[in-house]
Design an enzyme around this catalytic site. Structure first.
Site, PDB file in Angstrom:
ATOM      1  N   GLY A 293       0.833  -1.196   0.000  1.00  0.00           N
ATOM      2  CA  GLY A 293       0.000   0.000   0.000  1.00  0.00           C
ATOM      3  C   GLY A 293       0.867   1.246   0.000  1.00  0.00           C
ATOM      4  N   SER A 294       0.380   2.293   0.649  1.00  0.00           N
ATOM      5  CA  SER A 294       0.972   3.633   0.525  1.00  0.00           C
ATOM      6  C   SER A 294       2.434   3.719   0.912  1.00  0.00           C
ATOM      7  CB  SER A 294       0.175   4.621   1.365  1.00  0.00           C
ATOM      8  OG  SER A 294      -1.174   4.587   0.965  1.00  0.00           O
ATOM      9  N   ILE A 295       2.893   2.809   1.774  1.00  0.00           N
ATOM     10  CA  ILE A 295       4.315   2.826   2.133  1.00  0.00           C
ATOM     11  C   ILE A 295       5.178   2.854   0.890  1.00  0.00           C
ATOM     12  CG2 ILE A 295       6.123   1.255   2.926  1.00  0.00           C
ATOM     13  CD1 ILE A 295       4.460   0.577   5.303  1.00  0.00           C
ATOM     14  N   LYS A 297       4.900   4.335  -1.742  1.00  0.00           N
ATOM     15  CA  LYS A 297       5.063   5.636  -2.410  1.00  0.00           C
ATOM     16  C   LYS A 297       6.462   6.194  -2.161  1.00  0.00           C
ATOM     17  CE  LYS A 297       0.160   6.541  -2.097  1.00  0.00           C
ATOM     18  NZ  LYS A 297      -0.887   6.980  -1.161  1.00  0.00           N
TER      19      LYS A 297
END
Lengths: 669, 382
Positions: A293-295, A297
């Site tokens: 997930g967003s990690i 990014k």
């Protein structure tokens, strides 16, 4: 023939000769049988004889110990008694079994079956207590004996259990480091040939070598028991609070790749490993992969900044949470319009990440991801490491490029995340995770050291610093990871909330999520990288909620343990301001040990105090004392709060406090 | 013309004595080899059994020497007293005897024990030789030639049987039948008696659990390898593992408590293990020489009494040796018979050597025509 004749002397002689001839016939039969037994079948009887008098004695070498980085024992071996039997010498199996069953508290039938075996040696009970052994000795049963066997003992119980793994009943490493380093730990068992008589007494044919020369090597780990302990407790509490299925965490020193702590909760006690399921004994940080997930990014931004595809100040249109790629629509958790690259990262916009990824293109993004270590094993010395799932760039369809940029459609392990993030913390150079520092000889001297290993530069040093600064915003006011903030330190990090792929229905699960936070601290000179990942929390699953506070707790304890002191400046105006090492150079900075004094504030019990004029740190401490949940915005000293002072505490949900800084930060800091 | 007294004193049957001394010497070595561990465990002195064995050998040899100097005709007069003495002692041992292993076969007199059944063997031989000589003309008669001998010997045999010692009883019965056969008893009497004895034997075996078990073991020793078949299978393993040349004197392992009675009834197995087929064949050869010389002495004896005596003693030793070896090799069911000259055991050793003494006494009084012929090859004048 006349009667007289039959009694004549010559007849007597004839009959006597006849009789003796018969006797010689018997003697011949004996000779023939002897020839058959000895000359024809001699080999067969010889091997039968050997079977009963030659016995191999296995002398198990003591297994090497495992130590943490400060030489605290994590796994040791000592000799304990085991009960065995020679079934051939048991006359009344039932009676013997009954007596043993009582003393050893075992099932009688099981013992009896073993006693009735045709073998010359069977185990009855291995590694029993001293009390049981003494009781067996007192029974004085024929054909039952005791011998000493080394037993593996983990003095700290479940501490670092999944990392250590465990050794089975025959001192064979079955999991974790025990398995990975089995060959060096186990040492050289010696098999000695011996003669044995029918009373079971033995005489050795081979001279035994001194036991010290056979003992296995000791293992010195990079693990710090104190940090490990904190991590486990914090995780276990978080698992309980959030109702998660499991929680994993890793603490790494980014400078050399040392794993300071690595845990999965709930854990297990390796002293009783057989009582736990295999899933509980698995070291999930290494063996399992998940959608980050967003990690993820972090790495997309890292690639883009490194190549100059975007600059921190560039504006990205976040399309009001509605961005179409091919036939798919990408959403954000909150709609945004135009955001700077920094702010897009801070609020974790998927659309911004997707656009950056598209700008990079599959090949370049894939290249960077590989350099960060995704899609391959980190090479940590633990068994069963996963390489995760990262399909090669040429297979990416446009939607894949977009989603991979914000961590969907890719699968990674915890250790990969930590290793990649540590590269950002370590000026762009990725270190190979190191779990074992050195091997020790039985006498305690060092046999071999494993130096820190660089996996090469991933991003430029200035990119790393730039990114760290952006990541720092995440834990600042308005950032998704502000609960990861640690008073007195600048924390860089990133939250992540990923939906789990539903193995049954396919596609993403609605309620099964993984909330994570990865970050490092202090930003200025990172000493620890910490990943916290909560699997399937009940209710709110945001990484910023379930993982970030755990991060703060663990990272803070780790910093204390490592002797890293908080950095802040006691400004002339009395305000506390977080600073960078560069600022410390001018000598106006004062390092304070221990917590800073809290300005006196009149606190009416049960009511909300007036925070105005207080530093962020002081507000946080005060709120912490009162059990008040607070949101902090801005930097400097408190200027505004909501609700107003004097409000009854019970009515207050979250108290928001705004800060304003009086002195501006220096440029380039 | 008989040999004069001087000649008699100096005459010795060389091959016979070589066989006897050979067996005694090998027996002594084997007793030590087989018993050292038992002795150490039981008494702490590895030489315990060897010392006693050597002592009994010395006593036996002394007795043999004395007996060989005595005119064997004197034994004729001792026939009935000896028989009576044997019977009394056999009856006495049942009442006062020392129980060992479920049987009462020994008198214990301080440090030594005495086995009356050994005396019984000699008594039966002497009695039969005496009686058969006297009744040589009436051997065809049932009531004179057959019945008295069967009754007299049968009494002793029964007494031995209730000890119980089936092995010695069977040996005595075999001896009785053999001498009756040689003396010319009607074959039909012998067959009839044998047919009558068979049910008794059958009953004796089948009514006693351990005899029945031994019979079963004899038929298939491996069926209960670690139960009742243990001794026989260990014996076979010991003997077989020796191979052609043996594992080496003293290097046998089966005596390490694997094979029970390894220095007494099963000494032949240990010999087979340590000295191999060569050793076993040597023992057979020595017994062969002994029996051959015994037969020769019987054939050349000066009178019928001498013939019967020599034959009886020779057959006793021959049968017993063959039976013992056959048991060790699993050819016969287990019974408690010692290997003459070799097994550890005082009574057996002394009585066997007394028997040899009688044999030598008979040899020294051979008929002149044989004496002349035998002067060169066989006899040695010292």
């Amino acid at each position: 023939m006349k009667t007289e004749d039959t009694h004549s002397f010559s007849w007597i002689r004839i009959r006597a000769i006849l009789l003796v001839a018969m006797l010689f016939g018997f003697g011949l039969a004996v000779a023939v049988k002897a020839f058959e037994l000895q000359v024809m079948d001699g080999a067969k009887y010889d091997s039968m004889a050997r079977d009963q008098y030659v016995r191999s004695f296995e002398l198990p070498a003591p297994r090497g110990a495992i130590f943490d980085r400060n030489k605290h024992e994590l796994a040791i071996s000592h000799d304990v008694p085991s009960v065995f039997a020679d079934p051939r010498r048991i006359h009344d199996a039932g009676k013997t079994a009954l007596a043993l069953a009582r003393v050893l508290r075992m099932e009688r039938g099981r013992i009896e079956r073993r006693l009735k075996s045709k073998k010359a040696f069977v185990w009855i009970a291995r590694r029993v207590g001293r009390k049981e052994a003494d009781a067996v000795k007192r029974l004085k049963l024929g054909g039952i004996g005791l011998t000493m066997e080394p037993r593996r003992f983990y003095p700290n119980g479940d501490l670092a259990a999944q990392v250590l793994g465990f050794a089975g009943v025959d001192s064979v490493g079955l999991e974790g480091l025990e398995k990975q380093f089995d060959a060096v730990l186990k040492g050289g068992d010696q098999v000695l040939r011996g003669l044995r008589d029918a009373l079971g007494r033995g005489a050795l044919l081979d001279a035994p070598r001194p036991i010290e020369s056979l003992q296995g090597m000791g293992l010195v780990l990079t693990i710090d028991s104190a940090i490990q302990n904190t991590l486990e407790h914090a995780l276990s509490e978080a698992v309980r609070r959030s109702g998660s299925k499991a929680g994993t965490g890793i603490v790494m020193d980014p400078r050399n790749g040392d794993i300071l702590a690595m845990a999965t909760e709930p854990g297990f006690d390796p002293n009783k490993f057989s009582k736990y399921s295999a899933s509980r004994r698995r070291n999930r940080s290494v063996t399992d992969c998940f959608e980050p997930g967003s990690i993820f990014k972090i790495y997309t931004y890292a690639a883009a900044l490194d190549l100059g595809v975007v600059s921190p100040g560039d504006i990205i249109n976040c399309e009001n949470s509605n961005y179409k790629v091919s036939n798919h629509i990408i959403h954000d958790s909150h709609p945004h319009q135009n955001l700077t690259v920094v702010d897009a990262f801070k609020v974790s916009s998927n659309i911004a990440a997707a656009k950056i990824g598209q700008k990079l293109g599959p090949k370049r993004l894939y290249g960077y991801l590989r350099k960060f270590g995704f899609g391959s094993k980190t090479g940590i010395s633990l068994p069963g490491e996963t390489r995760g799932i990262l399909s090669p760039a040429y297979r990416w369809r446009p939607i894949n490029t977009a989603t991979i940029s914000f961590g969907q459609g890719v699968s990674v392990s915890g250790i990969q995340i930590v290793s990649a993030t540590a590269a950002v913390a370590n000026n762009g150079i990725r270190m190979k995770p190191r779990l074992v520092k050195s091997l020790l000889k039985p006498d305690g001297s060092v046999e071999k050291t494993y130096p820190p290993m660089s996996e090469g530069r991933v991003i430029r040093s200035d990119t790393a610093h730039e990114l760290a600064e952006i990541m720092e915003k995440v834990t600042g006011p308005g950032g998704t990871g502000r609960r990861a903030a640690i008073p007195g330190f600048n924390v860089a990090g990133k939250t992540g909330t990923a939906q789990k792929v539903d193995p049954v229905a396919g596609g993403y699960s609605r309620d099964k999520r993984i909330g994570s936070f990865v970050g490092f601290v202090p930003v200025e000179k990172p000493r620890v990288v910490v990943l916290i990942s909560m699997d399937e929390p009940k209710g709110v699953a945001y990484g910023g909620v379930v993982a970030a506070p755990v991060f703060a707790k663990v990272a803070k304890a780790a910093l204390t343990r490592l002797g890293v002191r908080p950095l802040y400046r006691a400004a002339k105006d009395g305000s506390a301001k977080r600073e960078r090492p560069d600022d410390l150079a001018d000598g106006t900075i004062q390092d304070l040990e221990g917590p800073p004094p809290i300005p006196k504030v009149r606190v009416e019990s049960g009511k909300l105090p007036d925070f105005s004029g207080l530093s962020m740190r002081a507000v946080a401490r005060l709120a912490g004392k009162m059990g008040l949940e607070i949101d902090l915005y801005g930097t400097g000293l408190a200027v505004k709060q909501e609700p107003m002072p004097g409000t009854v505490l019970k009515k207050v949900g979250v108290c928001k406090v705004w800060f304003k800084s009086l002195a501006k930060r220096r440029k380039g800091a | 013309m008989r040999r004069d007294a001087e000649e008699r004193d100096r005459y010795i049957d060389g091959p016979l004595l070589i066989a006897v001394f050979g067996l005694l010497a090998i027996g002594g070595v084997m007793v030590f080899s087989a018993s050292a561990f038992h002795a150490q465990k039981a008494t702490g002195d590895t030489l315990f059994y060897l010392k006693r064995h050597l002592l009994f050998s010395a006593i036996g040899l002394a007795a043999m020497f004395v007996v060989s100097k005595i005119d064997y005709h004197l034994l004729g007069r001792l026939a009935y007293p000896l028989l009576l003495m044997a019977a009394v002692l056999l009856a006495g041992v049942l009442v006062f005897g020392n129980k060992a292993g479920g049987a009462t076969r020994w008198f214990r007199l301080g440090p030594v024990s005495f086995q009356p059944s050994e005396l019984a063997k000699l008594a039966v031989v002497i009695y039969l030789s005496h009686s058969l000589t006297r009744k040589r003309e009436k051997m065809h008669s049932f009531s004179f030639g057959f019945l008295p001998h069967v009754v007299m010997c049968g009494t002793l045999i029964l007494l031995v049987l209730v000890e119980p010692d089936l092995g010695t009883a069977a040996l005595l019965a075999l001896l009785l039948f053999s001498l009756l056969f040689v003396a010319g008893t009607k074959i039909s009497y012998l067959l009839g008696a044998a047919l009558l004895a068979l049910p008794v034997l059958y009953h004796q075996i089948m009514s006693t659990p351990w005899r029945k078990a031994r019979m079963m073991v004899f038929l298939d020793p491996w069926a209960d390898r670690f139960g009742i078949g243990y001794q026989v299978t260990e014996s076979l393993i010991a003997f077989g593992s020796g191979g052609a040349t043996g594992v080496g004197l003293g290097d046998g392992r089966q005596k390490l408590f694997f094979l029970p009675a390894s220095h007494t009834d099963f000494i032949f197995s240990i010999l087979g293990e340590e000295l191999g087929f060569i050793g076993a064949a040597l023992i057979l050869l020595l017994f062969g020489i002994l029996v051959y010389r015994g037969l020769k002495i019987a054939m050349n004896a000066a009178d019928l009494f001498g013939t019967y005596l020599a034959l009886g003693i020779t057959l006793t030793i021959g049968f017993q040796a063959t039976a013992n070896m056959a048991v060790a090799l699993g050819l016969l069911p287990t019974k408690g018979l010692a290997l003459p000259f070799m097994s550890y055991g005082g009574s057996s050793l002394v009585s066997t050597l007394i028997g040899i003494g009688i044999l030598l006494s008979v040899a020294a009084r051979e008929r002149p025509e044989f004496a002349r012929r035998a002067r060169k090859p066989a006899g040695v004048y010292v």
